[in-house]
Scaffold this motif. Sequence first.
Motif, PDB file in Angstrom:
ATOM      1  N   ALA A 194     -35.677  29.946  13.862  1.00  0.00           N
ATOM      2  CA  ALA A 194     -36.932  30.929  13.898  1.00  0.00           C
ATOM      3  C   ALA A 194     -36.327  32.455  13.958  1.00  0.00           C
ATOM      4  N   VAL A 195     -37.337  33.400  13.709  1.00  0.00           N
ATOM      5  CA  VAL A 195     -37.101  34.653  14.206  1.00  0.00           C
ATOM      6  C   VAL A 195     -37.361  35.088  15.481  1.00  0.00           C
ATOM      7  N   ILE A 196     -36.497  35.374  16.180  1.00  0.00           N
ATOM      8  CA  ILE A 196     -36.637  35.834  17.790  1.00  0.00           C
ATOM      9  C   ILE A 196     -36.299  37.005  18.110  1.00  0.00           C
ATOM     10  N   VAL A 368     -22.512  25.637  20.162  1.00  0.00           N
ATOM     11  CA  VAL A 368     -22.311  24.227  19.411  1.00  0.00           C
ATOM     12  C   VAL A 368     -23.593  23.542  19.389  1.00  0.00           C
ATOM     13  N   PHE A 369     -24.508  23.671  20.510  1.00  0.00           N
ATOM     14  CA  PHE A 369     -25.528  22.734  20.635  1.00  0.00           C
ATOM     15  C   PHE A 369     -26.932  23.104  20.121  1.00  0.00           C
ATOM     16  N   VAL A 370     -26.787  24.756  20.167  1.00  0.00           N
ATOM     17  CA  VAL A 370     -28.337  25.351  19.750  1.00  0.00           C
ATOM     18  C   VAL A 370     -28.410  24.967  18.136  1.00  0.00           C
ATOM     19  N   PRO A 371     -27.286  25.106  17.368  1.00  0.00           N
ATOM     20  CA  PRO A 371     -27.856  24.563  16.051  1.00  0.00           C
ATOM     21  C   PRO A 371     -28.090  23.071  15.750  1.00  0.00           C
ATOM     22  N   LEU A 372     -27.582  22.249  16.712  1.00  0.00           N
ATOM     23  CA  LEU A 372     -27.927  21.010  16.661  1.00  0.00           C
ATOM     24  C   LEU A 372     -29.439  20.736  17.219  1.00  0.00           C
ATOM     25  N   LEU A 373     -29.499  21.188  18.313  1.00  0.00           N
ATOM     26  CA  LEU A 373     -31.041  20.751  19.419  1.00  0.00           C
ATOM     27  C   LEU A 373     -32.106  21.651  18.841  1.00  0.00           C
ATOM     28  N   ALA A 374     -31.980  22.992  18.336  1.00  0.00           N
ATOM     29  CA  ALA A 374     -32.972  23.645  17.866  1.00  0.00           C
ATOM     30  C   ALA A 374     -34.086  23.244  16.877  1.00  0.00           C
ATOM     31  N   PRO A 384     -39.679  28.058  20.280  1.00  0.00           N
ATOM     32  CA  PRO A 384     -38.238  28.530  20.183  1.00  0.00           C
ATOM     33  C   PRO A 384     -37.968  29.317  21.477  1.00  0.00           C
ATOM     34  N   MET A 385     -38.750  30.199  21.892  1.00  0.00           N
ATOM     35  CA  MET A 385     -38.655  31.058  22.946  1.00  0.00           C
ATOM     36  C   MET A 385     -38.425  30.224  24.108  1.00  0.00           C
ATOM     37  N   HIS A 386     -39.339  29.087  24.267  1.00  0.00           N
ATOM     38  CA  HIS A 386     -39.265  28.076  25.540  1.00  0.00           C
ATOM     39  C   HIS A 386     -38.077  27.384  25.616  1.00  0.00           C
ATOM     40  N   ALA A 477     -47.503  23.090  22.668  1.00  0.00           N
ATOM     41  CA  ALA A 477     -46.893  23.747  23.442  1.00  0.00           C
ATOM     42  C   ALA A 477     -45.825  24.955  22.873  1.00  0.00           C
ATOM     43  N   GLY A 478     -45.821  24.915  21.597  1.00  0.00           N
ATOM     44  CA  GLY A 478     -44.879  25.819  20.920  1.00  0.00           C
ATOM     45  C   GLY A 478     -45.445  26.064  19.650  1.00  0.00           C
ATOM     46  N   GLY A 479     -46.358  25.821  19.003  1.00  0.00           N
ATOM     47  CA  GLY A 479     -46.819  26.405  17.987  1.00  0.00           C
ATOM     48  C   GLY A 479     -46.124  25.861  16.662  1.00  0.00           C
ATOM     49  N   MET A 480     -44.821  25.346  16.708  1.00  0.00           N
ATOM     50  CA  MET A 480     -43.959  25.005  15.649  1.00  0.00           C
ATOM     51  C   MET A 480     -44.465  23.854  15.128  1.00  0.00           C
ATOM     52  N   PRO A 481     -44.799  23.610  13.766  1.00  0.00           N
ATOM     53  CA  PRO A 481     -45.132  22.378  13.028  1.00  0.00           C
ATOM     54  C   PRO A 481     -44.168  21.254  13.116  1.00  0.00           C
TER      55      PRO A 481
END
Length: 533
Positions: A194-196, A368-374, A384-386, A477-481
């Motif tokens: 996402a663009v943050i 390590v984990f943001v690319p995996l869990l995001a 993504p902000m939350h 709660a996040g708007g992401m599809p």
Amino acid sequence: MTKVRERKLPFFIMVAIVIFLPFLGKGGLLASAIIGAALVGSPLFVLIGIATLGSLFLWSDFRDINQFTIVIEGIRSLADSPTLLAIPFFIMSGAVMSRGQISQRLIDFAHAFIGWVPGGMAMSGVLACMLFAAISGSSPATVVAIGTMMGPALIAEGYRERFSHGLLTSAGSLGILIPPSIPMIVYPIVNQTAVIEVERLFASGFGPGLVMGSILIGYSFYQGIVDKVPTSPFKFKKLVAATRDGFWALMFPILILGGIYGGIFNAVEASAVSVAYAVVVEVWLHRALKLKAIPGIFGETGVFLGSFLVIMVMALALGEFFEKEEIPALMVEWIQGKDLEYWQFLLLLNLILLAVGMMMDILSAMFVFVPLLAPIAASMGVDPMHFGIIFIVNLEIGYLTPPVGLNLFVASALYEKGLGHVIRAVAPFVGLMLIGLGIITWYPQLSVGLGNAIMGGDPNAMVDEDGDGVDDRGEAAGGMPTMEEMMREAMADEEAEDDEELEDEDLEGEELEDEEVEELLDAEEAPEPDTAE
């Protein structure tokens, strides 16, 4: 002699593990190399480099040196990230201020402001940590700067030693949650889903920071009543004097954050302003530092930044490996196969991140984990902000949990106490912070909602006015599809393209048929040659 053998026993066990692991296959070979490097004292960027290059070699069949240009591409991609410039500037300003008098002046102001209520001295320690956190952006620096002076002062005031040490060690961890925060600058760089905006993420940190700070202040108030700690009467003149002496320190967060949200400058420009402000205040206004000491402080920052950039490059290359092997996609598919409810996924996410926080520092965990869990969080409808705030709060608690809780080691050295004493001291505060984590996780309006209110609108429509999502899964709660919705959309686009191609073919066929008919008509209308003669 027996004690020496007992100390060597864990080392020999680890050596045996290193020798045995390669027989378990590729994964064991890589784990053996990483553990072996750690045993000989290799720095963190070497360990992540081994993990990255080893993964590419073992699983992606990288044999030619030219194939490793993915690492060079990582360096180039970092150069394209303007927000990266904010990190060294904020580190520089925090280093300058931790060497000066700002921490003492903040403590004096906090004590004059709130020290007269029950538990006021302890509450002023938490408030001073929150104010210094808004200046330094570093948890260990906050523990050292505030704990050095407030620790002995709390004990002298009548607070129990364990409570005093636990409170200041825990309150110091707020440094990464209250903006400006180094992890909040790193998170948009490593999260490629996402663009943050860094400024919007800063704004989203105010609510969670106040929640955690309020919980610690409330417990301090309760402890002050239970322990019957004496209080000093409120003196307006003392407050005025403390405000005057701490004016330039108090102006720092107002200048930086006010400038960002007032549209005067962005986060990167604010970081540069913070360096200039820190130098001017500590050298010429407070006269706490000599000008000739500044280059040495900047030099120490440069050494740290060099290793930090190597870690980031290797971590980004490791993220490329994950993407190449479709590991995030497989994890998304596995999670969706479990058919978890939204709240169940959030609970699982927090448990995973708490475990990660116990084993890794926050920046390494992010790489390590943001690319995996995001991608998984996005597929489950987590904003993504939350997700970024949840990640930071969990790893904030990780600063207080063994075996690698950084604040534990800092406090142990600072107070000259054993690690066991510090762990027992922070235990009740970890429980309180877990309550705060639950509140922050289940009420996104405290983070994303407040951030959108400060920044004015929500470009991604992530959280509605009540802080709830559109539904329980897809746009919850996040708007992401969700992944399912994105796949349906992609299939619809493909079908539309196929229909357009068919229509084009039909039109071309009709045009060819029209041309053939016209040729036949022209041939029939043409006069036949006269053969009678």
